[in-house]
Design a protein around this motif. Structure first.
Motif, PDB file in Angstrom:
ATOM      1  N   SER A 180       5.988   0.899  -7.693  1.00 11.73           N
ATOM      2  CA  SER A 180       5.017   1.776  -7.043  1.00 11.73           C
ATOM      3  C   SER A 180       3.724   1.001  -6.820  1.00 11.73           C
ATOM      4  O   SER A 180       3.487  -0.022  -7.441  1.00 11.73           O
ATOM      5  CB  SER A 180       4.727   2.975  -7.938  1.00 11.73           C
ATOM      6  N   ARG A 181       2.905   1.520  -5.958  1.00 11.67           N
ATOM      7  CA  ARG A 181       1.628   0.846  -5.707  1.00 11.67           C
ATOM      8  C   ARG A 181       0.818   0.723  -6.996  1.00 11.67           C
ATOM      9  O   ARG A 181       0.149  -0.268  -7.228  1.00 11.67           O
ATOM     10  CB  ARG A 181       0.843   1.612  -4.663  1.00 11.67           C
ATOM     11  N   ASP A 182       0.903   1.765  -7.791  1.00 10.78           N
ATOM     12  CA  ASP A 182       0.148   1.715  -9.043  1.00 10.78           C
ATOM     13  C   ASP A 182       0.634   0.596  -9.957  1.00 10.78           C
ATOM     14  O   ASP A 182      -0.153  -0.118 -10.564  1.00 10.78           O
ATOM     15  CB  ASP A 182       0.239   3.056  -9.784  1.00 10.78           C
ATOM     16  N   GLU A 183       1.931   0.467 -10.028  1.00  9.78           N
ATOM     17  CA  GLU A 183       2.471  -0.617 -10.847  1.00  9.78           C
ATOM     18  C   GLU A 183       2.031  -1.965 -10.320  1.00  9.78           C
ATOM     19  O   GLU A 183       1.689  -2.869 -11.076  1.00  9.78           O
ATOM     20  CB  GLU A 183       4.004  -0.556 -10.862  1.00  9.78           C
ATOM     21  N   ILE A 184       2.045  -2.079  -9.019  1.00  6.46           N
ATOM     22  CA  ILE A 184       1.642  -3.338  -8.412  1.00  6.46           C
ATOM     23  C   ILE A 184       0.176  -3.638  -8.717  1.00  6.46           C
ATOM     24  O   ILE A 184      -0.173  -4.748  -9.110  1.00  6.46           O
ATOM     25  CB  ILE A 184       1.884  -3.299  -6.890  1.00  6.46           C
ATOM     26  N   ASP A 197      -5.481   1.304  -2.519  1.00  5.42           N
ATOM     27  CA  ASP A 197      -4.116   0.794  -2.512  1.00  5.42           C
ATOM     28  C   ASP A 197      -3.607   0.401  -1.129  1.00  5.42           C
ATOM     29  O   ASP A 197      -2.572  -0.228  -1.000  1.00  5.42           O
ATOM     30  CB  ASP A 197      -3.161   1.760  -3.211  1.00  5.42           C
ATOM     31  N   ASP A 201      -0.818  -2.954   1.323  1.00  2.10           N
ATOM     32  CA  ASP A 201      -0.120  -2.974   2.617  1.00  2.10           C
ATOM     33  C   ASP A 201      -0.509  -4.190   3.435  1.00  2.10           C
ATOM     34  O   ASP A 201       0.324  -4.833   4.074  1.00  2.10           O
ATOM     35  CB  ASP A 201      -0.463  -1.722   3.433  1.00  2.10           C
ATOM     36  N   THR A 218       9.992  -1.680   2.270  1.00  7.89           N
ATOM     37  CA  THR A 218       9.277  -0.470   1.895  1.00  7.89           C
ATOM     38  C   THR A 218      10.262   0.607   1.450  1.00  7.89           C
ATOM     39  O   THR A 218      11.296   0.796   2.083  1.00  7.89           O
ATOM     40  CB  THR A 218       8.511   0.070   3.110  1.00  7.89           C
ATOM     41  N   GLY A 223       7.378   2.901  -3.111  1.00  8.93           N
ATOM     42  CA  GLY A 223       6.624   1.649  -3.178  1.00  8.93           C
ATOM     43  C   GLY A 223       7.315   0.534  -2.422  1.00  8.93           C
ATOM     44  O   GLY A 223       7.884   0.758  -1.364  1.00  8.93           O
ATOM     45  N   TYR A 224       7.234  -0.658  -2.988  1.00 14.35           N
ATOM     46  CA  TYR A 224       7.834  -1.816  -2.345  1.00 14.35           C
ATOM     47  C   TYR A 224       8.851  -2.469  -3.265  1.00 14.35           C
ATOM     48  O   TYR A 224       8.789  -2.330  -4.477  1.00 14.35           O
ATOM     49  CB  TYR A 224       6.765  -2.846  -1.997  1.00 14.35           C
ATOM     50  N   LYS A 225       9.746  -3.203  -2.646  1.00 18.68           N
ATOM     51  CA  LYS A 225      10.652  -4.005  -3.449  1.00 18.68           C
ATOM     52  C   LYS A 225      10.960  -5.314  -2.757  1.00 18.68           C
ATOM     53  O   LYS A 225      10.807  -5.450  -1.546  1.00 18.68           O
ATOM     54  CB  LYS A 225      11.947  -3.237  -3.716  1.00 18.68           C
TER      55      LYS A 225
END
Lengths: 229, 229
Positions: A180-184, A197, A201, A218, A223-225
DNA sequence: TGCAAATATTAAGGTATTGTTAATAGCGAC
DNA sequence: GTCGCTATTAACAATACCTTAATATTTGCA
């Protein structure tokens, strides 16, 4: 604007000494917090997460040794370096401090220059590039060389800007896993960042450009992977 | 996964100090053995073949000096580095210790970080000496001669000032690897220097001038690296 | 299909980091 | 002592980078 200066927690029951040290450290640009005994030191440490603790050994309420021991037992705080202030020739106290997990000690009377150089030496150590993350990651025609801070893609060697490199490197460290963005933000920017956040991007955009729109995907709403396929 | 950790023999007649040092060394991952006097030290040494001996000078039964002398006479043990613990300002004892074949000494009161870094340095040196520590490094038209402190670049022989040489030499010792400024300070300037890190930039500038702007590259936000390409 | 929410994209500004020069201090050789 | 070289610092310039905000596009869903 203001650089992220190291936070130092100074613990001493003698107020004038506390003041002197505080002043000296402030002048060097450290962010200084204070506590008057071991108990307060524990409280403060949990609250402000200092980068280093400078602590007198002899104190009422809870002495430095005991405070040190407790801090070293807690996973959250055990990696914070602790430097003891000791009276001259308290050899045993020093060794005991050593055992309690202290990283160094400084004998009183305190010489500002010595104090500074010791503290900086210790802090410097932590700023070494994390050796654990030095492995190079390889995925087909993509190689992330964490030692050289270089990305090799389809034969070409690319110099990634720091944030882009860290972001890519982070995502690629667990291929397939969605962050997730938060984790990132937590992991790439650190705990106390004040960053919107959407910034992620933008970095993703740049990385995708460089890597031919591959590898970073995405997952909407999540989030992203990173995916090698 | 369990690495072969160095065995260290600690020799001291004061049991509490022995215990504390043992504990501290253990925590760093060393395999620690102990002895209470010179005689026991000889016995233990023959039995366990330690990688390093840390020994008090003053001891009953057989003092450190004598034990050291005997160990250095024996072919089997003479290559084991011996570090003395001495009381402060026992200058004479220190000199005599070198004569007896000691490799280093550490003055009490013992500073944890100093102790550790000395021990590690000695062990490192031992491992390094066999392989290649100050051989000359060669990269195409650049040759760094660590024995003569001379740099040869495109046929010309250049006399580098000490710091510039050390800096270049350090970076070149691990080509490609990016070093943070802090790591550079730690390794080139040493443990307790009080030098502003912009100093590095200036030295880098001078080196780049001499080497035609090649070899040393900036990784912004991270540090510098040496690259032969 | 259309709407809302999430993500993409772009360009621009501010900021941090590094580059560079010059001044100063220090050290050793003569 | 003086000269020359080195090391360090300070001050300023240059620039790469990060972030943001504004706008566009996509996606999921009613």
């Amino acid at each position: 604007m203001i650089k992220n200066m190291p936070k130092i927690l100074v613990v001493d029951d003698e107020l004038d000494i506390l003041e002197i040290i505080r002043h000296a450290l402030n002048k060097e640009g450290f962010e200084v917090h204070i506590a008057a005994n071991g108990f307060q030191a524990l409280e403060q440490t949990r609250k402000i997460k200092p980068d280093l603790i400078l602590m007198d050994v002899m104190m009422p309420v809870m002495d430095g040794m005991e405070a040190c021991r407790q801090l070293k037992e807690d996973t959250d705080t055990k990696n914070i370096p602790i430097v003891f202030l000791t009276a001259r020739s308290e050899e045993f106290a020093e060794l005991a401090g050593f055992e309690a997990g202290a990283d160094d000690y400084i004998s009183k009377p305190i010489r500002p220059r010595v104090l500074m150089s010791r503290l900086k030496a210790i802090l410097r150590r932590r700023n070494a590039i994390q050796s654990s993350s030095h492995e190079t990651l390889e995925f087909g025609d993509l190689k992330i060389d964490r030692e050289r801070f270089v990305v090799e893609f389809m034969g070409k060697s690319l110099q990634f800007p720091r944030k882009e490199f860290e972001l890519l490197s982070f995502l690629a460290s667990r291929p397939g896993r969605v962050f997730s963005r938060d984790e990132i933000l937590e992991n790439v920017w650190g705990n106390e960042v004040l960053v919107v956040d959407r910034t992620i991007d933008v970095h993703v955009r740049k990385i995708r450009e460089k890597l031919d729109e591959r590898y970073i995907y995405t997952v909407k709403g999540v989030g992203y992977k990173f995916e090698a396929a």
